[in-house]
Design an enzyme around this catalytic site. Sequence first.
Site, PDB file in Angstrom:
ATOM      1  N   ARG A 138       0.816  -1.215   0.000  1.00 40.56           N
ATOM      2  CA  ARG A 138       0.000   0.000   0.000  1.00 40.56           C
ATOM      3  C   ARG A 138       0.851   1.268   0.000  1.00 40.56           C
ATOM      4  O   ARG A 138       0.337   2.362  -0.228  1.00 40.56           O
ATOM      5  CB  ARG A 138      -0.938  -0.014   1.208  1.00 40.56           C
ATOM      6  CG  ARG A 138      -2.006  -1.112   1.128  1.00 40.56           C
ATOM      7  CD  ARG A 138      -2.732  -1.269   2.441  1.00 40.56           C
ATOM      8  NE  ARG A 138      -3.482  -0.063   2.801  1.00 40.56           N
ATOM      9  CZ  ARG A 138      -3.983   0.156   4.012  1.00 40.56           C
ATOM     10  NH1 ARG A 138      -3.803  -0.750   4.968  1.00 40.56           N
ATOM     11  NH2 ARG A 138      -4.659   1.260   4.259  1.00 40.56           N
TER      12      ARG A 138
ATOM     13  N   GLN B 158      11.813 -14.585   6.991  1.00 39.82           N
ATOM     14  CA  GLN B 158      10.512 -15.259   6.884  1.00 39.82           C
ATOM     15  C   GLN B 158      10.281 -15.446   5.393  1.00 39.82           C
ATOM     16  O   GLN B 158       9.861 -14.525   4.696  1.00 39.82           O
ATOM     17  CB  GLN B 158       9.397 -14.429   7.524  1.00 39.82           C
ATOM     18  CG  GLN B 158       8.048 -15.143   7.529  1.00 39.82           C
ATOM     19  CD  GLN B 158       6.906 -14.259   8.025  1.00 39.82           C
ATOM     20  OE1 GLN B 158       7.020 -13.039   8.026  1.00 39.82           O
ATOM     21  NE2 GLN B 158       5.800 -14.868   8.437  1.00 39.82           N
TER      22      GLN B 158
END
Length: 449
Positions: free
Chosen positions: A15, A75
Amino acid sequence: MSVSLIILAAGQGSRMQSDLPKVLHPLAQVPLVVHAMRAGRALDPDHVVIVVGHGGAQVADVVLAEDDRAQVVPQERQLGTAHAVAQARDTLDGAGGDVVVLYGDTPFISEDTLHALRNARAAHDVVVLGFEAADPGRYGRLVTNGDSLERIVEFKDATDEERRITLCNSGVVCADRALLFDLVDKVGNDNAAGEYYLPDIVGLARAAGLSAGVVICPEAETLGINTRAELAAAEAAFQARARADALENGVAMQAPDTVIFAQDTVIGCDSIIEPYVVFGPGVSVEGGATIRAFSHLEGAHVSRGAVVGPYARLRPGAELAEDVRVGNFVEIKNATLDEGAKVNHLSYVGDAHVGARANLGAGTVTCNYDGVFKHHTTIGEGAFIGSSTMLVAPVVVGAHAMTGSGSVITSDVPDGALALGRARQDTKPGLGKRLMDKLRAAKAARVKG
C-alpha cells in the site's frame, strides 16, 4: 529478569506504492525499523532479532548498521504474525527470560510503555498492549474482566456488543520465551487468509488455564504505518511533538512550524533556531548557539555561542567550537573549527582543521579531493585566508600566516608568512574597449541579417 526483542519487519507494504521495503521508509529522517529498535533499546535486551521478508537484504543492512549485534532471520513466506515470530525460535534457543514482540512499522512505542509491559508480567503469563481507540474501526477488541484479559475478538467475529468496546489490540505482546513459542506452535490458520495470527495466543493461554493481562497506552503510540498518507501523518505528529518539546526545554523558535527535526536532534536551552532550518540525523547544538534561517545540518556538533547561517550547510563530521561563525552559503564537511574561527561567506571547508580565531575570506575553498582520495588541510591559529583562495590539499597554513586574495596555495605556508600564488597581471591599454566595440558590432550585424 533478562529480555529479548523480536521485531517483525517482513511485510511488503504494497500500500506504500514503493519498491522500498515498508520498514525502510524514513520518519524523522530515520527508517521506521530503526525507531522500533531504539524504542526497544530502553529494555536493555540481551538479544534483538529482526524478522525480515520483502527486501530482506536491504533491511538487514540498515538494521546491522544501527546495531551490529542484532540478529536477522528471514521469513521466506509471509504467513502471518505468529508464523513470523516462530522464525526467531532457533535464534533465541536457550535464551532466558521474557520476549517482547514489536513491529517495524510502529515507531512511537514509548520507554514508559515498554517498562509497564515488562512489569505487568509479574502478574500475568501473557501481557498484551492495548489502547483506547477514538474510532475502533476494524481493530481487534480486547475483552477484559478487571485487569484480566479474557480474549481478543477480531472485528469480523465480534458481536454488536463486543464491537462497542473501544479497548483495542496493538499486536505488541510480552511473554516468557518458552511459553511464547509453545503457544505459537499451537496457533492454527483456519481463517479466510490461511495465516497464523499472533493474537490467537491469548485464547490458547486462557484455555490452558494461564493468565493474560493488558497494559494500556495512548493511541498515538500504537500508530502503524501502512500508506504514504499514514507516513505523512506520523511525520506531522512527530514534528509537532519535537517542536513542543524544544520550546518547553527553552529553545527559541520564531516560526516553529517551519523547523524540521530528526529523531535524535539535541538542542540546548537558550539556543535560537530561526525559520526553515532542517536538522538531519546526528546533530547536537549546545545552549546559546544560533542557527539562522534556511540552514541544513547533519551529523554536526555546534558549541555554545556559535552562529550558523543563514543558508549554511553543515555536513557529517562538522565540529564547531565556541563562538565560531559560519555564514551565508558556507558548507562545512568533516572539519573542525576551533574557538572563534570565522568562515563568513561563500566558502567550502572540507576535511580540514581550522585553528582558533582564524578568518577565512569569501570564496575560500579547501580542494580536498583529487578524484580518488580525500586530503586534509590545516589552517593555523589566527591565520588570515584572503578571499577566493584555493587551498590544494594536503597543505598546511601556519599560525598567523596570510594568503593573498585569489591565490592558489599548493605548498605549506610557514607560521607568520604571506603566501601569494596567483598569475601575474598583464594590462593591455585600450584593448578592452576595442574588443567590446568589435563584439557589439558583430552582434548588431547578426541581428540585422
